[in-house]
Design an enzyme around this catalytic site. Structure first.
Site, mmCIF file in Angstrom:
data_model
loop_
_atom_site.group_PDB
_atom_site.id
_atom_site.type_symbol
_atom_site.label_atom_id
_atom_site.label_comp_id
_atom_site.label_asym_id
_atom_site.label_seq_id
_atom_site.Cartn_x
_atom_site.Cartn_y
_atom_site.Cartn_z
ATOM 1 N N ASP A 1 0.828 -1.204 0.000
ATOM 2 C CA ASP A 1 0.000 0.000 0.000
ATOM 3 C C ASP A 1 0.863 1.254 0.000
ATOM 4 O OD1 ASP A 1 -2.169 -1.659 0.167
ATOM 5 O OD2 ASP A 1 -2.595 -1.255 2.278
ATOM 6 N N GLN B 1 -14.282 -5.133 -3.476
ATOM 7 C CA GLN B 1 -13.587 -4.258 -4.413
ATOM 8 C C GLN B 1 -13.654 -4.734 -5.864
ATOM 9 O OE1 GLN B 1 -9.689 -4.252 -2.714
ATOM 10 N NE2 GLN B 1 -10.298 -3.102 -0.918
ATOM 11 N N ASP C 1 -11.236 -4.946 6.701
ATOM 12 C CA ASP C 1 -10.457 -6.177 6.839
ATOM 13 C C ASP C 1 -10.269 -6.533 8.313
ATOM 14 O OD1 ASP C 1 -10.236 -5.998 4.082
ATOM 15 O OD2 ASP C 1 -8.267 -5.045 4.166
#
Length: 327
Positions: free
Chosen positions: A12, A172, A257
């Site tokens: 990320d 997603q 998550d």
């Protein structure tokens, strides 16, 4: 109960924009958007939905099996996950592609604009779930989270063929899935996970009403951010669980998550689903205290305090015996 988590494993790149995205959009120019946001902070963190969920499960003392595809640059990340209780021996390493990248900018209103580069994740379709089971042993649940779409469908079909309960978390990937793919992914799921926006998008993509979707899954878990969680079953009254209040949100990335990790841990321990959802909310609240999706720590006393404040002593009584791995 041994849990395998299939899905994305990524790095990320998290940036913060001190203004508001909405102030930069012109109502009469939305068909020709060309914007650049000057970020004032960059954090490079480990991420990916499957890795994030597995990390949370590992921290809570379970030993989840992570299933996904990465590049040759994954080794330091593998060491990190193993140190936090994750079985990474079923992760496929690509010879040619880099590990996936997630680039996300968050404004001061906690709105986010993100881009995801799949990279090695495209090779997840080559993973055979049967070989994972031969190596790791019988699985009690397979969590199928966002991944290469073909891999998601293949893992779902394998679970049905092998008689393994599975949870569907298309989230997603809903934006790029067709109707038949969505139906393939959710039909027969023990658990279906979405957030509030994805709940509506799932109905649009599948062409089904909420009631029709509930007829295809055992249980539908929808997160509503600060409003908490709703759990729906066909023919039953919804179960709602309020969120754990957080005084100041540091970074919302990965909060869903974290909820899934806590909720799945509760299910693995056999606690009632209400208390599993309460644990999920407490883990999610902890994630909000940190920048990054795997930087948080779960301390026994702090977690118990959050649960007691938000939900009372009954929640603590059902969960505290399972916190043996926490310091």
């Amino acid at each position: 109960m041994r849990i395998a988590v299939t899905g994305s494993i990524a790095t990320d790149h998290l940036m913060t924009f001190p203004g508001r995205f909405t102030d930069q959009f012109l109502a009469d120019r939305l068909d020709r958007v060309s914007l650049s946001f000057l970020a004032d902070r960059l954090e490079i963190r480990r991420g990916g939905v499957a890795a994030n969920i597995s990390f949370g499960l590992g921290v809570l003392g379970l030993r989840p099996v992570l299933v996904g595809a990465v590049g040759s640059d994954f080794e330091p990340y593998r060491v990190w996950l193993k140190q936090h209780g994750v079985d990474t021996d079923s992760v496929r390493v690509s010879a040619d592609l880099h590990t996936a990248r997630f680039l996300c900018t968050t404004d001061r209103m906690q709105n986010q604009i993100a881009t995801f580069y799949a990279g090695a994740m495209a090779e997840a379709r080559e993973i055979d779930l049967s070989s994972v089971i031969r190596r790791a042993g019988r699985l009690g649940l397979v969590m199928i989270s966002p991944d290469d779409p073909e891999a998601m469908v293949r893992h779902t079909q394998a679970c049905r063929k092998l008689g393994i309960p599975f949870a569907a978390d298309p989230s997603q990937q809903l934006a790029r899935l067709g109707k038949q793919e969505v139906l393939e992914l959710i039909t027969g799921a023990r658990w279906l996970f979405t957030n509030e926006y994805e709940e509506a998008l799932l109905q649009e993509r599948s062409g089904l009403t909420k009631q029709q979707i509930l007829g295809k899954v055992d249980c539908w878990v929808t997160t509503h951010g600060a409003e908490g969680v709703r759990i729906d079953r066909d023919g039953a009254e919804p179960l709602t669980v309020p969120a754990v209040e957080v005084a100041g949100v540091v970074d919302p990335t990965g909060v869903g998550d974290g909820f899934r990790a806590g909720f799945l841990a509760g299910l693995a321990w056999g606690v009632p689903e209400e208390h599993a959802a309460q644990l999920g909310c407490a883990v999610a609240a902890t994630v909000l205290d940190y920048v990054g999706t795997q930087e948080y720590r779960l301390y026994r006393d702090s977690l118990i305090g959050r649960l007691r404040t938000a939900y009372g002593p009954e929640a603590v009584a059902h969960l505290v015996a399972h916190f043996r791995e926490l310091t």
